[in-house]
Design a protein around this motif. Structure first.
Motif, PDB file in Angstrom:
ATOM      1  N   ILE A 195       1.784  35.323  25.839  1.00 48.29           N
ATOM      2  CA  ILE A 195       2.970  34.973  26.623  1.00 48.29           C
ATOM      3  C   ILE A 195       4.170  34.970  25.680  1.00 48.29           C
ATOM      4  O   ILE A 195       4.155  34.291  24.656  1.00 48.29           O
ATOM      5  N   ARG A 196       5.200  35.736  26.032  1.00 48.05           N
ATOM      6  CA  ARG A 196       6.408  35.819  25.206  1.00 48.05           C
ATOM      7  C   ARG A 196       7.384  34.725  25.629  1.00 48.05           C
ATOM      8  O   ARG A 196       7.841  34.703  26.776  1.00 48.05           O
ATOM      9  N   SER A 247      16.910  40.856  24.525  1.00 51.84           N
ATOM     10  CA  SER A 247      16.371  41.552  23.348  1.00 51.84           C
ATOM     11  C   SER A 247      14.933  41.172  23.003  1.00 51.84           C
ATOM     12  O   SER A 247      14.232  41.943  22.360  1.00 51.84           O
ATOM     13  N   THR A 248      14.481  40.003  23.412  1.00 51.42           N
ATOM     14  CA  THR A 248      13.136  39.564  23.037  1.00 51.42           C
ATOM     15  C   THR A 248      12.072  39.892  24.076  1.00 51.42           C
ATOM     16  O   THR A 248      10.884  39.789  23.793  1.00 51.42           O
ATOM     17  N   GLY A 249      12.491  40.241  25.287  1.00 49.30           N
ATOM     18  CA  GLY A 249      11.509  40.510  26.339  1.00 49.30           C
ATOM     19  C   GLY A 249      10.755  39.270  26.762  1.00 49.30           C
ATOM     20  O   GLY A 249       9.604  39.347  27.204  1.00 49.30           O
ATOM     21  N   ALA A 250      11.396  38.114  26.657  1.00 49.48           N
ATOM     22  CA  ALA A 250      10.731  36.859  26.998  1.00 49.48           C
ATOM     23  C   ALA A 250      10.354  36.811  28.475  1.00 49.48           C
ATOM     24  O   ALA A 250      11.122  37.235  29.333  1.00 49.48           O
ATOM     25  N   GLU A 251       9.168  36.293  28.738  1.00 48.61           N
ATOM     26  CA  GLU A 251       8.714  36.028  30.103  1.00 48.61           C
ATOM     27  C   GLU A 251       9.109  34.619  30.522  1.00 48.61           C
ATOM     28  O   GLU A 251       9.302  34.352  31.699  1.00 48.61           O
ATOM     29  N   VAL A 252       9.137  33.728  29.528  1.00 46.12           N
ATOM     30  CA  VAL A 252       9.392  32.311  29.769  1.00 46.12           C
ATOM     31  C   VAL A 252      10.458  31.839  28.793  1.00 46.12           C
ATOM     32  O   VAL A 252      10.406  32.155  27.604  1.00 46.12           O
ATOM     33  N   VAL A 253      11.419  31.079  29.323  1.00 51.07           N
ATOM     34  CA  VAL A 253      12.427  30.431  28.487  1.00 51.07           C
ATOM     35  C   VAL A 253      12.183  28.938  28.548  1.00 51.07           C
ATOM     36  O   VAL A 253      12.126  28.350  29.635  1.00 51.07           O
ATOM     37  N   ILE A 254      11.998  28.328  27.375  1.00 49.78           N
ATOM     38  CA  ILE A 254      11.939  26.874  27.277  1.00 49.78           C
ATOM     39  C   ILE A 254      13.370  26.430  27.017  1.00 49.78           C
ATOM     40  O   ILE A 254      13.972  26.806  26.010  1.00 49.78           O
ATOM     41  N   GLU A 260      22.752  32.845  34.401  1.00 53.24           N
ATOM     42  CA  GLU A 260      23.153  34.177  33.962  1.00 53.24           C
ATOM     43  C   GLU A 260      21.939  34.998  33.529  1.00 53.24           C
ATOM     44  O   GLU A 260      21.825  36.182  33.862  1.00 53.24           O
ATOM     45  N   VAL A 261      21.023  34.363  32.823  1.00 51.30           N
ATOM     46  CA  VAL A 261      19.804  35.049  32.390  1.00 51.30           C
ATOM     47  C   VAL A 261      18.995  35.484  33.608  1.00 51.30           C
ATOM     48  O   VAL A 261      18.529  36.627  33.685  1.00 51.30           O
ATOM     49  N   ARG A 262      18.838  34.606  34.555  1.00 51.80           N
ATOM     50  CA  ARG A 262      18.037  34.938  35.739  1.00 51.80           C
ATOM     51  C   ARG A 262      18.634  36.096  36.529  1.00 51.80           C
ATOM     52  O   ARG A 262      17.908  36.878  37.124  1.00 51.80           O
ATOM     53  N   GLU A 263      19.949  36.195  36.546  1.00 48.55           N
ATOM     54  CA  GLU A 263      20.595  37.318  37.238  1.00 48.55           C
ATOM     55  C   GLU A 263      20.369  38.636  36.497  1.00 48.55           C
ATOM     56  O   GLU A 263      20.328  39.690  37.113  1.00 48.55           O
ATOM     57  N   SER A 264      20.236  38.575  35.180  1.00 48.34           N
ATOM     58  CA  SER A 264      20.142  39.784  34.355  1.00 48.34           C
ATOM     59  C   SER A 264      18.718  40.161  33.964  1.00 48.34           C
ATOM     60  O   SER A 264      18.468  41.304  33.587  1.00 48.34           O
ATOM     61  N   VAL A 265      17.804  39.206  34.017  1.00 49.54           N
ATOM     62  CA  VAL A 265      16.419  39.445  33.586  1.00 49.54           C
ATOM     63  C   VAL A 265      15.482  39.028  34.725  1.00 49.54           C
ATOM     64  O   VAL A 265      15.032  37.882  34.781  1.00 49.54           O
ATOM     65  N   PRO A 266      15.204  39.953  35.628  1.00 48.38           N
ATOM     66  CA  PRO A 266      14.349  39.614  36.771  1.00 48.38           C
ATOM     67  C   PRO A 266      12.973  39.107  36.339  1.00 48.38           C
ATOM     68  O   PRO A 266      12.377  39.641  35.410  1.00 48.38           O
ATOM     69  N   GLY A 267      12.518  38.071  37.022  1.00 49.41           N
ATOM     70  CA  GLY A 267      11.173  37.556  36.777  1.00 49.41           C
ATOM     71  C   GLY A 267      11.053  36.533  35.678  1.00 49.41           C
ATOM     72  O   GLY A 267      10.021  35.889  35.549  1.00 49.41           O
ATOM     73  N   VAL A 268      12.092  36.374  34.851  1.00 48.31           N
ATOM     74  CA  VAL A 268      12.003  35.387  33.780  1.00 48.31           C
ATOM     75  C   VAL A 268      11.834  33.998  34.402  1.00 48.31           C
ATOM     76  O   VAL A 268      12.429  33.689  35.429  1.00 48.31           O
ATOM     77  N   GLN A 269      10.995  33.190  33.775  1.00 45.52           N
ATOM     78  CA  GLN A 269      10.710  31.848  34.280  1.00 45.52           C
ATOM     79  C   GLN A 269      11.220  30.809  33.297  1.00 45.52           C
ATOM     80  O   GLN A 269      11.400  31.097  32.116  1.00 45.52           O
ATOM     81  N   ALA A 316       4.276  28.899  34.149  1.00 45.01           N
ATOM     82  CA  ALA A 316       5.490  29.715  34.301  1.00 45.01           C
ATOM     83  C   ALA A 316       5.168  31.190  34.053  1.00 45.01           C
ATOM     84  O   ALA A 316       5.650  32.066  34.772  1.00 45.01           O
ATOM     85  N   ALA A 317       4.354  31.470  33.055  1.00 43.35           N
ATOM     86  CA  ALA A 317       3.983  32.863  32.760  1.00 43.35           C
ATOM     87  C   ALA A 317       3.192  33.469  33.911  1.00 43.35           C
ATOM     88  O   ALA A 317       3.348  34.654  34.226  1.00 43.35           O
TER      89      ALA A 317
END
Length: 135
Positions: A8-9, A51-58, A74-83, A124-125
């Motif tokens: 999980i990234r 840039s990191t391809g994260a799936e999950v942001v803590i 802003e991240v959620r609008e630009s990176v679909p699926g990020v949790q 989340a992942a």
């Protein structure tokens, strides 16, 4: 034990550098989690997520330079699926209003057991994988 999926990234957004490094070490010690980046201010969050391809942001809600919630929107609008896993020194009751914009976010207090953070990242992942696969 063989892995069914890549690790999980995770992107860690925490302005307390000592805490960020300790949490990173704990997360990286887990076989199925890898920290792809650490940011300490809100203005760095979007670029790092892209840039990191994260799936999950803590996410610490109180980042240097701005609101963690606004940056995460802003991240959620630009990176679909990020949790999101909100990682806060406050309890959920105290910051309920701030969490409205992140309604499906996991929530873990900084004073809780570290295994709660691991479990929240894994849940989340799983949601991130489901979002990508369209399930």
């Amino acid at each position: 034990m063989s892995r069914l999926r890549p690790p999980i990234r995770v992107l860690l957004a925490e302005d307390n550098r000592d805490l960020a490094m300790a949490v990173r070490a704990l997360l990286d010690a887990e076989d199925d989690i890898t920290v792809t980046g650490v940011v300490g201010c809100a203005s760095e969050l979007l670029d790092a997520a892209l840039s990191t391809g994260a799936e999950v942001v803590i996410l610490d809600l109180n980042l240097d330079g701005g609101s963690g919630v606004a940056a995460m929107r802003e991240v959620r609008e630009s990176v679909p699926g990020v949790q999101v896993v909100v990682f806060s020194g406050y309890d959920a009751h105290d910051i309920g209003g701030a969490l409205r914009g992140l309604c499906d976010a996991e929530f873990v207090t900084k004073s809780g057991e570290v295994t709660l953070l691991f479990d929240a990242v894994r849940r989340a992942a799983a949601r991130a994988s489901a979002a990508v696969s369209g399930a």
